[in-house]
Structure formats: structure tokens, C-alpha cells
Design a protein around this motif. Structure first.
Motif, PDB file in Angstrom:
ATOM      1  N   PHE A  13     -16.560  -1.943 -10.873  1.00 52.75           N
ATOM      2  CA  PHE A  13     -18.175  -1.812 -10.874  1.00 52.75           C
ATOM      3  C   PHE A  13     -18.366  -0.396 -10.411  1.00 52.75           C
ATOM      4  O   PHE A  13     -19.517  -0.082 -10.764  1.00 52.75           O
ATOM      5  N   SER A  14     -17.536   0.324  -9.470  1.00 49.26           N
ATOM      6  CA  SER A  14     -17.786   1.829  -9.275  1.00 49.26           C
ATOM      7  C   SER A  14     -16.623   2.279  -8.766  1.00 49.26           C
ATOM      8  O   SER A  14     -15.578   1.393  -8.535  1.00 49.26           O
ATOM      9  N   GLY A  15     -16.880   3.667  -8.557  1.00 53.64           N
ATOM     10  CA  GLY A  15     -15.565   4.292  -8.361  1.00 53.64           C
ATOM     11  C   GLY A  15     -14.356   4.442  -9.557  1.00 53.64           C
ATOM     12  O   GLY A  15     -14.907   4.251 -10.678  1.00 53.64           O
ATOM     13  N   GLU A  16     -13.264   4.624  -9.107  1.00 55.60           N
ATOM     14  CA  GLU A  16     -12.392   4.758 -10.101  1.00 55.60           C
ATOM     15  C   GLU A  16     -10.869   4.650  -9.686  1.00 55.60           C
ATOM     16  O   GLU A  16     -10.573   4.539  -8.435  1.00 55.60           O
ATOM     17  N   GLY A  17     -10.221   3.921 -10.804  1.00 55.15           N
ATOM     18  CA  GLY A  17      -8.779   3.642 -10.526  1.00 55.15           C
ATOM     19  C   GLY A  17      -7.872   3.983 -11.438  1.00 55.15           C
ATOM     20  O   GLY A  17      -8.380   4.866 -12.468  1.00 55.15           O
ATOM     21  N   VAL A  18      -6.785   3.998 -11.404  1.00 63.09           N
ATOM     22  CA  VAL A  18      -5.705   4.423 -12.538  1.00 63.09           C
ATOM     23  C   VAL A  18      -4.878   3.455 -13.053  1.00 63.09           C
ATOM     24  O   VAL A  18      -4.394   2.455 -12.319  1.00 63.09           O
ATOM     25  N   PHE A  19      -4.918   3.204 -14.141  1.00 61.14           N
ATOM     26  CA  PHE A  19      -4.058   2.276 -14.904  1.00 61.14           C
ATOM     27  C   PHE A  19      -2.926   2.837 -15.855  1.00 61.14           C
ATOM     28  O   PHE A  19      -3.375   3.563 -16.642  1.00 61.14           O
ATOM     29  N   GLU A  20      -1.538   2.611 -15.711  1.00 61.78           N
ATOM     30  CA  GLU A  20      -0.649   3.177 -16.508  1.00 61.78           C
ATOM     31  C   GLU A  20      -0.039   2.053 -17.017  1.00 61.78           C
ATOM     32  O   GLU A  20       0.408   0.927 -16.373  1.00 61.78           O
ATOM     33  N   SER A  21       0.217   2.326 -18.518  1.00 63.34           N
ATOM     34  CA  SER A  21       0.804   1.477 -19.432  1.00 63.34           C
ATOM     35  C   SER A  21       1.838   1.867 -20.295  1.00 63.34           C
ATOM     36  O   SER A  21       1.342   2.748 -21.061  1.00 63.34           O
ATOM     37  N   GLU A  22       3.054   1.867 -19.899  1.00 61.65           N
ATOM     38  CA  GLU A  22       4.295   2.517 -20.808  1.00 61.65           C
ATOM     39  C   GLU A  22       3.984   3.895 -20.673  1.00 61.65           C
ATOM     40  O   GLU A  22       4.002   4.372 -19.581  1.00 61.65           O
ATOM     41  N   ASN A  23       3.627   4.658 -21.650  1.00 60.34           N
ATOM     42  CA  ASN A  23       3.341   5.941 -21.592  1.00 60.34           C
ATOM     43  C   ASN A  23       1.847   6.483 -21.468  1.00 60.34           C
ATOM     44  O   ASN A  23       1.767   7.795 -21.748  1.00 60.34           O
ATOM     45  N   ARG A  24       0.968   5.570 -21.389  1.00 61.93           N
ATOM     46  CA  ARG A  24      -0.338   5.998 -21.539  1.00 61.93           C
ATOM     47  C   ARG A  24      -0.866   5.839 -20.056  1.00 61.93           C
ATOM     48  O   ARG A  24      -0.541   4.693 -19.281  1.00 61.93           O
TER      49      ARG A  24
END
Length: 293
Positions: free
Chosen positions: A55-66
Motif C-alpha cells: 500500500f505504501s513504502g517499498e520492499g525488495v523481492f528477489e526471485s532467482e536472478n531478478r
């Protein structure tokens, strides 16, 4: 709709007579701690499917090499266990606020993977879209104690995942998302269904090669130009079968078929009924109209 903060888990007894969707957990959180980190290969609570919407802010999602920076209006979808990680970045300037749903793959994995194939693992979803509204309601109902038995939980999961799949299909086939050439092609078919429309004629009208026309038209509408023409003719035929006393041969000619027998074959292949059966209500139900996907 205020969303209660916290995580709500569900451990209903398995029903031996019914196969149900299983809601594992739902929640809403606001994260500011860089220690927040999940690794999909280290978890031992799977198999699970995770939907997490920001909804707000930011996080990081890593999937394999992305690597994705997941911000407001984006979700990520992950299978647990799996080669992914998600976390709050130490350099983030504001809280990462999100809701999440966790459920078992039972009954819903095909819907889930179909959505993933088309939308990707980090799709943009409007905050007022049906899947997001349903996910909010699930968390709110969980907080209020309204998800009180496995049948309610199963209904919540199945409705959410089918709306997720449905949203992608309807968005994909929405005319507003079609290119100008494809809209012109569809409009040409709808206006000229009563005469022979060849791929050559249609491709010339929209200034595309036959190959590109078929590929782009199918990708946008879910149908080849020929199948789209059959759909339009069938819908016009249904109007005439129920709204006029014209013969089958006359209707066939009026909607562009060279013979009544060819019309009957095309009509039956799409509806499961002959034109005569549709007109007379020869089945147990008398249809005014049939709807197709």
C-alpha cells in the motif's frame, strides 16, 4: 476500510468428505526494521502460496536472478518453498505497509500459475481492483473473527484466486487495451459479418501482414479472426432465431453463411445446440441468449 495490523493464522481440522481450499494465514503489517527478511528456501511451513500487496513504502523481492523494488500498487507472488527472498531495504525512508495472504496450493494452483504466466510475479494491481478489495476483506474479516470455519475460509481463498485469474483475462481482453489496428479489425468484422471476410481482406484493411494480424488479434481478444467472426455471426443468429420467423436458410444467408448446413454446423460447434433446438427450446431450458468466454 481500516485494516487491523497483525497476523491471523488458521488451523481448521481437515474435512474427510470435502476437499477444500486452505487458508493458512492473513495479515497486515508496517515494517521499518531492516531485520525483516524471509527466505523461501529456508522456510519449513510449505507448501504455500504467498500473495503480498504493498500500500505504501517499498520492499525488495528477489526471485532467482531478478530483483524488484516493490512499491505502492504492486504485489508479488511466491511459492514456498522456492528460490526467492523478500525484505525491507536498510536504505528505505518510510515504512513498508502491506497485506499478505498465505494458502495451501490445493485446488487453486492452476489458477495461480495461469495468472503468473500472464501477469508476472510482480504485477501492478489497482487498489480498487477486485482481488485487492477481496484481500483487504479477508484480513478485516480475520481480525473480526468472521472466518470461523473451514468452509468460510475455503470460500475466501477460492473467490480471491479466481478473481485474480479473472482480472487478468478481462483486462487482457478489454478493448481499451487493444491496439488501434486490432480495434479496427474487430469493428470491421462486427460491421461486415454478413459477407465473406477473408484474412487477406482484413489484413489489408488494417495494414498488417496476415501473420501479424492473426498473432496480435489472438493475443488481444483470445480468438483468431475467424473464430471472432463465428462468434459475432452466432450472436446475431440467436437474435434472429428468437426474434423473427425467418427460416434457418434465410438466417444463414443473412449472417453470411453460404448454406444452411454450414450454418448449422458452425452454430452447433459453439453452442452445443442446432439452430432449431435453440429456437424451439428443445432442451430442458429455453435460452434467450447464450454467453461465451
Amino acid at each position: 476500510m481500516d485494516i487491523p495490523r497483525g497476523t491471523y493464522g488458521f488451523r481448521f481440522a481437515e474435512d474427510k468428505e470435502l476437499q477444500l481450499c486452505v487458508l493458512f494465514a492473513a495479515g497486515y503489517d508496517s515494517i521499518t526494521d531492516p531485520a525483516y527478511r524471509w527466505d523461501g528456501l529456508e522456510r519449513n511451513d510449505g507448501p504455500l502460496l504467498l500473495f503480498q500487496y504493498t500500500f505504501s513504502g517499498e520492499g525488495v523481492f528477489e526471485s532467482e536472478n531478478r530483483t524488484y523494488r516493490v512499491s505502492a500498487g504492486q504485489a508479488f507472488l511466491a511459492e514456498i518453498p522456492g528460490p526467492h527472498r523478500y525484505y525491507y531495504h536498510p536504505d528505505s525512508k518510510e515504512p513498508w505497509q502491506f497485506l499478505f495472504l498465505l494458502f495451501r496450493p490445493t485446488l487453486i494452483l492452476p489458477h495461480w500459475r495461469k495468472f503468473l504466466r500472464v501477469a508476472g510475479e510482480v504485477p501492478h494491481l489497482p487498489a480498487d481492483s477486485t482481488p485487492v478489495r477481496l484481500s483487504r476483506m479477508i484480513v478485516v474479516d480475520a481480525g473480526a473473527g468472521r472466518i470461523s470455519d473451514p468452509l468460510i475460509a475455503s470460500s475466501c481463498v477460492y473467490q480471491f484466486v479466481t478473481e485474480l485469474a479473472r482480472m487478468q483475462v478481462t483486462t487482457f481482453r478489454d478493448r481499451d487495451n487493444w491496439s488501434a489496428n486490432i480495434r479496427r479489425a474487430a469493428e470491421f468484422i462486427e460491421s461486415n459479418y454478413s459477407r465473406m471476410i477473408s484474412i487477406d481482406l482484413l489484413s489489408e484493411h488494417v495494414s498488417l501482414s496476415k501473420y501479424h494480424l492473426i498473432r496480435r488479434f489472438s493475443a488481444s481478444t483470445g480468438l483468431t479472426p475467424g473464430a471472432y467472426l463465428t462468434r459475432v455471426r452466432t450472436e446475431k443468429a440467436m437474435e434472429l432465431l428468437r426474434g423473427s420467423s425467418l427460416s434457418i436458410e434465410a438466417i444463414a444467408e443473412q449472417i453470411g453463411y453460404s448454406s444452411g448446413s454450414y450454418f448449422i454446423k458452425a452454430f452447433r460447434s459453439l453452442t452445443g445446440l442446432t439452430p432449431g433446438e435453440f429456437r424451439s427450446g428443445g432442451e430442458s431450458l429455453t435460452y434467450r441468449r447464450l454467453f461465451f468466454d
